[in-house]
Design an enzyme around this catalytic site. Sequence first.
Site, mmCIF file in Angstrom:
data_model
loop_
_atom_site.group_PDB
_atom_site.id
_atom_site.type_symbol
_atom_site.label_atom_id
_atom_site.label_comp_id
_atom_site.label_asym_id
_atom_site.label_seq_id
_atom_site.Cartn_x
_atom_site.Cartn_y
_atom_site.Cartn_z
ATOM 1 N N HIS A 84 -5.939 6.523 2.548
ATOM 2 C CA HIS A 84 -4.421 6.663 2.383
ATOM 3 C C HIS A 84 -3.793 7.485 3.611
ATOM 4 O O HIS A 84 -2.839 7.181 4.272
ATOM 5 C CB HIS A 84 -3.815 7.207 1.213
ATOM 6 C CG HIS A 84 -4.373 6.380 -0.037
ATOM 7 N ND1 HIS A 84 -3.924 4.871 0.063
ATOM 8 C CD2 HIS A 84 -5.107 6.471 -1.245
ATOM 9 C CE1 HIS A 84 -4.626 4.300 -0.987
ATOM 10 N NE2 HIS A 84 -4.928 5.231 -1.744
ATOM 11 N N ASP B 298 -2.356 -3.113 2.585
ATOM 12 C CA ASP B 298 -3.443 -3.084 1.712
ATOM 13 C C ASP B 298 -4.635 -2.755 2.492
ATOM 14 O O ASP B 298 -4.995 -3.314 3.966
ATOM 15 C CB ASP B 298 -3.290 -4.445 1.078
ATOM 16 C CG ASP B 298 -4.233 -4.467 -0.252
ATOM 17 O OD1 ASP B 298 -4.749 -3.278 -0.536
ATOM 18 O OD2 ASP B 298 -4.529 -5.329 -0.873
ATOM 19 N N LEU C 127 16.526 1.586 13.847
ATOM 20 C CA LEU C 127 15.426 0.985 13.047
ATOM 21 C C LEU C 127 15.833 1.342 11.684
ATOM 22 O O LEU C 127 16.181 2.609 11.183
ATOM 23 C CB LEU C 127 14.283 1.159 13.289
ATOM 24 C CG LEU C 127 12.951 0.909 12.272
ATOM 25 C CD1 LEU C 127 12.973 -0.727 12.492
ATOM 26 C CD2 LEU C 127 11.518 1.440 12.577
HETATM 27 C C1 FPP Z 1 -2.735 0.025 -0.689
HETATM 28 O O1 FPP Z 1 -4.429 0.082 -0.181
HETATM 29 C C2 FPP Z 1 -2.282 1.296 -0.304
HETATM 30 C C3 FPP Z 1 -1.387 1.725 -1.157
HETATM 31 C C4 FPP Z 1 -1.449 1.773 -2.375
HETATM 32 C C5 FPP Z 1 -0.703 2.855 -0.652
HETATM 33 C C6 FPP Z 1 0.082 2.781 0.761
HETATM 34 C C7 FPP Z 1 0.351 4.142 1.270
HETATM 35 C C8 FPP Z 1 -0.114 4.584 2.619
HETATM 36 C C9 FPP Z 1 -0.061 3.584 3.543
HETATM 37 C C10 FPP Z 1 -0.004 5.861 2.952
HETATM 38 C C11 FPP Z 1 1.157 6.366 3.705
HETATM 39 C C12 FPP Z 1 2.538 5.742 3.320
HETATM 40 C C13 FPP Z 1 3.825 6.344 3.786
HETATM 41 C C14 FPP Z 1 5.206 5.657 3.477
HETATM 42 C C15 FPP Z 1 4.045 7.420 4.374
HETATM 43 P P1 FPP Z 1 -5.211 0.104 -1.490
HETATM 44 O O2 FPP Z 1 -5.442 1.668 -1.907
HETATM 45 O O3 FPP Z 1 -5.078 -0.875 -2.378
HETATM 46 O O4 FPP Z 1 -6.761 -0.683 -0.845
HETATM 47 P P2 FPP Z 1 -7.702 -1.318 -1.572
HETATM 48 O O5 FPP Z 1 -7.239 -2.673 -1.993
HETATM 49 O O6 FPP Z 1 -8.818 -1.436 -0.383
HETATM 50 O O7 FPP Z 1 -8.417 -0.362 -2.544
#
Ligand code: FPP
Length: 250
Positions: free
Chosen positions: A37, A20, A131
């Site tokens: 992201h 997050d 893994l």
């Molecule tokens: C949460 O941060 C993150 C996500 C909803 C997406 C997670 C995706 C990645 C880390 C990208 C790549 C993943 C793979 C498996 C290749 P948020 O957007 O909720 O952050 P915020 O709370 O600050 O808004």
Amino acid sequence: MPTEATPPAALPRHLAIIMDGNGRWARLRHRPRTLGHRVGARAVNLCIDYCLARGIGALTLFAFSSENWRRPQEEVSALMQLFLRALDREIAELQRRGVRVRFIGGREAFAPELRARMDQAERATAGNGRLALNVAANYGGRWDIAQAAARLARRAMQGGLDPDAIDESLFASELSLAGQPEPDLFIRTGGERRISNFLLWQLAYTELYFTDLLWPDLSVEALDAALSDFAGRQRRFGQTAEQIEASGRA
Ligand code: FPP
């Protein structure tokens, strides 16, 4: 490289992570959330390398929850593109590193192109054993429990299963992570202290670790800190501290 601060016996066998803080990381830099992201995807690689270097056998990452569809359409599309590109780019590398990839969650919601890449990635890496990387996509813990219940109900209706035979272990065998050890350590970055419908059944005895660090800022040091916190905890699984200490001496 990871330090050797934690003795191997205290290593988690399975690490589950809610990644997050990508959006906030980008906002702090006055950049679009999608950049967060993209940088977050690099942190995923760091985390995989870390698990390989430390000998952690399973890693489950919450990439996209069933609730994430509610985000603005352009962010959802950007995430889908990112997943697609990551799959194209990383599969050979994961294969080389001995990583077995599996996707957990309702796959029918994704575009056929992405679904085909997911299937291909699972097939290509199925023989790997260093893994187990589980990527939760369109996943929800309640969905997981409901789909396990539906499968068992179907078997019972078809006459192949006595409902009285359903116990915790049979139930768990129908869940998405069947056959893998339950997570020993759960990490959530980004400052929230919630499980947010992640692995509800499987986290029953998991040690929970929350950090304010934003996911794109993940580092080896941050993972070391989580592991050394884990190593200092006493896991009692319902027993008393005295029982645990006595069994450790035996
Ligand atoms: C949460 O941060 C993150 C996500 C909803 C997406 C997670 C995706 C990645 C880390 C990208 C790549 C993943 C793979 C498996 C290749 P948020 O957007 O909720 O952050 P915020 O709370 O600050 O808004």
